[in-house]
Design a protein around this motif. Sequence first.
Motif, PDB file in Angstrom:
ATOM      1  N   MET A  76      59.853 105.921 100.912  1.00  0.00           N
ATOM      2  CA  MET A  76      58.786 106.215 101.879  1.00  0.00           C
ATOM      3  C   MET A  76      58.175 104.952 102.464  1.00  0.00           C
ATOM      4  SD  MET A  76      56.959 109.698 100.526  1.00  0.00           S
ATOM      5  CE  MET A  76      56.765 109.239  98.826  1.00  0.00           C
ATOM      6  N   ASP A  77      58.212 103.862 101.672  1.00  0.00           N
ATOM      7  CA  ASP A  77      57.745 102.583 102.201  1.00  0.00           C
ATOM      8  C   ASP A  77      58.638 102.121 103.353  1.00  0.00           C
ATOM      9  OD1 ASP A  77      55.365 101.526 101.003  1.00  0.00           O
ATOM     10  OD2 ASP A  77      56.425 101.432  99.104  1.00  0.00           O
ATOM     11  N   ASP A  78      59.937 102.367 103.226  1.00  0.00           N
ATOM     12  CA  ASP A  78      60.866 101.978 104.293  1.00  0.00           C
ATOM     13  C   ASP A  78      60.547 102.724 105.584  1.00  0.00           C
ATOM     14  OD1 ASP A  78      62.180 100.244 102.634  1.00  0.00           O
ATOM     15  OD2 ASP A  78      63.823 101.625 102.149  1.00  0.00           O
ATOM     16  N   ASP A 102      59.318  95.709  93.191  1.00  0.00           N
ATOM     17  CA  ASP A 102      57.931  95.268  93.388  1.00  0.00           C
ATOM     18  C   ASP A 102      56.962  96.170  92.628  1.00  0.00           C
ATOM     19  OD1 ASP A 102      58.673  93.177  95.052  1.00  0.00           O
ATOM     20  OD2 ASP A 102      58.569  94.425  96.856  1.00  0.00           O
ATOM     21  N   TYR A 103      57.197  97.459  92.715  1.00  0.00           N
ATOM     22  CA  TYR A 103      56.322  98.423  92.022  1.00  0.00           C
ATOM     23  C   TYR A 103      56.403  98.233  90.509  1.00  0.00           C
ATOM     24  CZ  TYR A 103      55.220 101.244  96.155  1.00  0.00           C
ATOM     25  OH  TYR A 103      54.731 101.687  97.366  1.00  0.00           O
ATOM     26  N   LEU A 104      57.614  98.088  89.997  1.00  0.00           N
ATOM     27  CA  LEU A 104      57.806  98.029  88.551  1.00  0.00           C
ATOM     28  C   LEU A 104      57.331  96.714  87.945  1.00  0.00           C
ATOM     29  CD1 LEU A 104      61.269  99.793  88.197  1.00  0.00           C
ATOM     30  CD2 LEU A 104      58.984 100.732  87.807  1.00  0.00           C
ATOM     31  N   ARG A 105      57.139  95.697  88.797  1.00  0.00           N
ATOM     32  CA  ARG A 105      56.607  94.428  88.297  1.00  0.00           C
ATOM     33  C   ARG A 105      55.110  94.514  88.016  1.00  0.00           C
ATOM     34  NH1 ARG A 105      59.451  91.312  92.662  1.00  0.00           N
ATOM     35  NH2 ARG A 105      61.387  90.502  91.754  1.00  0.00           N
ATOM     36  N   LEU A 106      54.449  95.484  88.632  1.00  0.00           N
ATOM     37  CA  LEU A 106      52.997  95.599  88.535  1.00  0.00           C
ATOM     38  C   LEU A 106      52.551  96.090  87.157  1.00  0.00           C
ATOM     39  CD1 LEU A 106      52.368  97.348  91.987  1.00  0.00           C
ATOM     40  CD2 LEU A 106      51.927  94.937  91.429  1.00  0.00           C
ATOM     41  N   THR A 107      51.339  95.704  86.795  1.00  0.00           N
ATOM     42  CA  THR A 107      50.733  96.268  85.587  1.00  0.00           C
ATOM     43  C   THR A 107      50.449  97.741  85.850  1.00  0.00           C
ATOM     44  OG1 THR A 107      48.480  95.802  86.341  1.00  0.00           O
ATOM     45  CG2 THR A 107      49.613  94.052  85.087  1.00  0.00           C
ATOM     46  N   ASN A 108      50.100  98.474  84.820  1.00  0.00           N
ATOM     47  CA  ASN A 108      49.786  99.890  85.011  1.00  0.00           C
ATOM     48  C   ASN A 108      48.644 100.080  86.010  1.00  0.00           C
ATOM     49  OD1 ASN A 108      51.726 101.078  83.344  1.00  0.00           O
ATOM     50  ND2 ASN A 108      50.486 100.779  81.513  1.00  0.00           N
ATOM     51  N   ASP A 109      47.605  99.266  85.882  1.00  0.00           N
ATOM     52  CA  ASP A 109      46.478  99.361  86.821  1.00  0.00           C
ATOM     53  C   ASP A 109      46.920  99.012  88.236  1.00  0.00           C
ATOM     54  OD1 ASP A 109      44.632 100.167  84.947  1.00  0.00           O
ATOM     55  OD2 ASP A 109      43.933  98.131  84.498  1.00  0.00           O
ATOM     56  N   GLY A 110      47.682  97.929  88.356  1.00  0.00           N
ATOM     57  CA  GLY A 110      48.163  97.524  89.669  1.00  0.00           C
ATOM     58  C   GLY A 110      49.091  98.557  90.274  1.00  0.00           C
ATOM     59  N   LYS A 114      48.393 100.393  93.826  1.00  0.00           N
ATOM     60  CA  LYS A 114      49.348 100.245  94.922  1.00  0.00           C
ATOM     61  C   LYS A 114      49.869 101.595  95.394  1.00  0.00           C
ATOM     62  CE  LYS A 114      51.680  97.738  97.753  1.00  0.00           C
ATOM     63  NZ  LYS A 114      50.969  96.990  98.810  1.00  0.00           N
ATOM     64  N   VAL A 115      50.264 102.443  94.451  1.00  0.00           N
ATOM     65  CA  VAL A 115      50.770 103.768  94.819  1.00  0.00           C
ATOM     66  C   VAL A 115      49.695 104.557  95.537  1.00  0.00           C
ATOM     67  CG1 VAL A 115      51.611 105.976  93.926  1.00  0.00           C
ATOM     68  CG2 VAL A 115      52.473 103.841  92.963  1.00  0.00           C
ATOM     69  N   ASP A 116      48.484 104.486  95.027  1.00  0.00           N
ATOM     70  CA  ASP A 116      47.375 105.212  95.647  1.00  0.00           C
ATOM     71  C   ASP A 116      47.136 104.739  97.074  1.00  0.00           C
ATOM     72  OD1 ASP A 116      45.335 107.240  95.209  1.00  0.00           O
ATOM     73  OD2 ASP A 116      43.885 105.623  95.392  1.00  0.00           O
ATOM     74  N   LEU A 143      53.449 112.998  95.025  1.00  0.00           N
ATOM     75  CA  LEU A 143      52.059 113.235  94.619  1.00  0.00           C
ATOM     76  C   LEU A 143      52.006 113.947  93.269  1.00  0.00           C
ATOM     77  CD1 LEU A 143      50.306 114.309  97.954  1.00  0.00           C
ATOM     78  CD2 LEU A 143      49.647 112.387  96.480  1.00  0.00           C
ATOM     79  N   SER A 144      52.895 114.897  93.095  1.00  0.00           N
ATOM     80  CA  SER A 144      52.957 115.634  91.836  1.00  0.00           C
ATOM     81  C   SER A 144      53.317 114.708  90.677  1.00  0.00           C
ATOM     82  CB  SER A 144      53.983 116.764  91.948  1.00  0.00           C
ATOM     83  OG  SER A 144      54.103 117.455  90.725  1.00  0.00           O
ATOM     84  N   ASP A 145      54.305 113.845  90.914  1.00  0.00           N
ATOM     85  CA  ASP A 145      54.709 112.884  89.875  1.00  0.00           C
ATOM     86  C   ASP A 145      53.570 111.915  89.570  1.00  0.00           C
ATOM     87  OD1 ASP A 145      57.232 113.945  89.638  1.00  0.00           O
ATOM     88  OD2 ASP A 145      58.156 112.534  91.024  1.00  0.00           O
ATOM     89  N   PHE A 146      52.878 111.486  90.621  1.00  0.00           N
ATOM     90  CA  PHE A 146      51.805 110.507  90.449  1.00  0.00           C
ATOM     91  C   PHE A 146      50.633 111.111  89.679  1.00  0.00           C
ATOM     92  CE2 PHE A 146      48.402 107.727  92.518  1.00  0.00           C
ATOM     93  CZ  PHE A 146      48.656 106.658  91.671  1.00  0.00           C
TER      94      PHE A 146
END
Length: 217
Positions: A76-78, A102-110, A114-116, A143-146
């Motif tokens: 979806m970012d693409d 990029d997403y997986l490098r982030l901490t849980n909070d990050g 970012k997803v939000d 959204l459901s997964d998140f």
Amino acid sequence: MELESALDYLETTKSYLDANQTIWSEVPIVSTYRDHLAEAIRSIKESLEEQNEKTDFSSNTLQQLRITIAEKMDIMDDILEAYADDVNDKRLLDEAKNSKTDYLRLTNDGFERKVDTILTLLKKHQIDLKPYGFRDENLQDVLSDFQAYKALRANPRSLQKGNLKDNAQIGLLVKEGLAACEKLRKVIVSFRTSHSSFFKGFMAIEADSSTVSTEPN
């Protein structure tokens, strides 16, 4: 004292009895109490194994959700990036330049932040993105997964409650084992004269156990 110490004491007592079985074998009640002790040890180990499996399952589920969400967000970012480039929206373009890695490098909070942020942008430009292949059901899917990810992460108490219940059960099993040891101690006293070395060895284990707690940490 930690559960590990209590379990070590119970196992040490059982091992000592097993190593000296020829001495007490003709006293049936010792065998009965020894079997009660062995059953308590077996049940404690089974409960601990089940508890560890639950913890591992929760951790694996959280990580798998991160991976799944990152994969969907990458797609979806693409789409968002293509739209931002067409409308010359530099700020949106910068926000949309994210890969799965990029997403997986982030901490849980990050990761959550970012997803939000991206989900908010996708909702804002939802209509504009449709010509680029963006589908409402794709948004609802991630959204459901998140939501599942946030619920699992924000509410580890669901797992903790299970562990507390498990810990209470383990605590009862430890008490059963200690009760068997106490009964054994009262019977082993009868060997004080006839088998003094055996008696002293058993009581030495008892002395080392004086600080063992019946409540697992």
